[in-house]
Design an enzyme around this catalytic site. Structure first.
Site, PDB file in Angstrom:
ATOM      1  N   ARG A 163       0.816  -1.221   0.000  1.00  0.00           N
ATOM      2  CA  ARG A 163       0.000   0.000   0.000  1.00  0.00           C
ATOM      3  C   ARG A 163       0.847   1.267   0.000  1.00  0.00           C
ATOM      4  O   ARG A 163       0.471   2.289   0.578  1.00  0.00           O
ATOM      5  CB  ARG A 163      -0.958   0.005   1.197  1.00  0.00           C
ATOM      6  CG  ARG A 163      -1.918  -1.170   1.245  1.00  0.00           C
ATOM      7  CD  ARG A 163      -2.858  -1.199   0.045  1.00  0.00           C
ATOM      8  NE  ARG A 163      -3.727  -2.359   0.111  1.00  0.00           N
ATOM      9  CZ  ARG A 163      -3.454  -3.546  -0.481  1.00  0.00           C
ATOM     10  NH1 ARG A 163      -2.336  -3.677  -1.207  1.00  0.00           N
ATOM     11  NH2 ARG A 163      -4.267  -4.553  -0.376  1.00  0.00           N
ATOM     12  N   SER A 212     -11.211  -0.188   3.036  1.00  0.00           N
ATOM     13  CA  SER A 212     -10.431  -0.582   4.208  1.00  0.00           C
ATOM     14  C   SER A 212      -9.867   0.653   4.909  1.00  0.00           C
ATOM     15  O   SER A 212      -9.215   1.481   4.281  1.00  0.00           O
ATOM     16  CB  SER A 212      -9.292  -1.511   3.798  1.00  0.00           C
ATOM     17  OG  SER A 212      -9.798  -2.721   3.281  1.00  0.00           O
ATOM     18  N   GLU A 282      -5.093   3.412   6.066  1.00  0.00           N
ATOM     19  CA  GLU A 282      -5.046   3.189   4.621  1.00  0.00           C
ATOM     20  C   GLU A 282      -5.842   4.275   3.907  1.00  0.00           C
ATOM     21  O   GLU A 282      -5.500   4.691   2.811  1.00  0.00           O
ATOM     22  CB  GLU A 282      -5.616   1.804   4.280  1.00  0.00           C
ATOM     23  CG  GLU A 282      -5.518   1.451   2.808  1.00  0.00           C
ATOM     24  CD  GLU A 282      -5.800  -0.016   2.527  1.00  0.00           C
ATOM     25  OE1 GLU A 282      -6.454  -0.293   1.509  1.00  0.00           O
ATOM     26  OE2 GLU A 282      -5.368  -0.867   3.314  1.00  0.00           O
TER      27      GLU A 282
END
Length: 289
Positions: A163, A212, A282
């Site tokens: 990520r 998320s 995130e």
């Protein structure tokens, strides 16, 4: 400029959470040349923020200073398949890329059917799900830096990790090239259908959500840490973590950006106190509190 330049434009309607303040300036470029000219002409001291489809972002209630750029329309959302490769504009939905790959008999991009964002966002955060990531299928991408100069990067230039991208943060992505492997279109479609069905069963996709909330810490699942700490379905102002998936925050109807970010920070502090594990966002938070 040939696009639209709007002053004090509310950004909440452009996000999935439907919250947040206004952009000092919101620019909707007509095409890539218009984008380059705008960046070149914009004074260097003016900050620039790029907003995609708004599926993984909280715009804070105080709004966003400087210029917010939002790519939209056919000039930035085209998707084209040739051989084993897919060329897609930065504003193209990840799901549209997956569908185009399936029609062309290109396997490997099925996971994009489960990501509710755009190509630009996927490039920026190495988006992924169900065991696959952008770095696995990306060949190259290009865009314009803060000065309006064209920048072209190969996948190895991104320095991708989980990520995270190591590419220069000031690049406004315009287009990306992906490569998969040949397979029967019906087989690719079947795997996509499985991903879509799984997502519908396990994620609150019809709520005002942002995907998320936290990255998975090494050796842990964020949803389980949130769940074990007792935050699944627990209200915090107008926000809560979904009863369906405890790593998905939702706006229950009257949340502010402060509610959402405050909930996330409260959960982070609680999980840290109870387990010693650090949860990292995130979801991107932008603008002034």
């Amino acid at each position: 400029m040939r696009g639209k330049l709007l002053r004090d434009e509310p950004l909440g309607p452009f996000t999935w959470f439907r919250v947040g303040g206004a952009a000092e300036l919101l620019f909707l470029p007509a095409d890539a040349d218009d984008l380059a000219a705008f960046l070149k002409a914009l004074p260097a001291e003016v900050p620039v923020t790029v907003l995609g489809v708004g599926s993984n972002v909280i715009v804070r209630d105080g709004g966003v200073p400087g210029a917010v750029i939002r790519l939209a329309g056919r000039a930035f959302a085209g998707v084209h398949a040739e051989g084993r490769r897919i060329t897609a504009g930065a504003a193209a939905l990840d799901a549209a890329v997956a569908r185009a790959a399936a029609r062309a008999g290109i396997a490997g991009l099925e996971f994009y059917a489960g990501i509710p964002g755009t190509v630009g966002g996927a490039l920026t955060m190495n988006a992924g799900c169900y065991g696959s990531e952008t770095k696995d299928v990306l060949v190259s991408a290009w865009g314009y830096d803060r000065s309006g100069a064209r920048q072209e990067l190969e996948v190895t230039d991104f320095g991708y990790t989980y990520r995270h991208s190591g590419a220069p943060a000031d690049i406004v992505w315009v287009e990306a090239v992906y490569e998969g492997r040949p397979d029967a279109p019906e087989a690719v479609q079947a795997r996509m259908d499985e991903i879509t069905a799984r997502r519908e069963q396990t994620q609150p996709i019809r709520e005002k959500t942002g995907g998320s909330t936290f990255k998975n810490p090494p050796g842990h699942s964020s949803w389980k840490l949130v769940d074990d700490a007792g935050w699944r379905g627990k209200p915090y102002g107008g926000a809560m973590f979904s009863p369906l998936h405890s790593n998905f925050m939702i706006n229950t109807g009257a949340a502010t950006a402060a509610d959402l970010e405050g909930l996330g920070e409260a959960v982070r502090a609680d999980v840290k106190a109870k387990t010693g594990v650090d949860l990292h966002w995130e979801i991107k938070r932008i603008g002034r509190p």
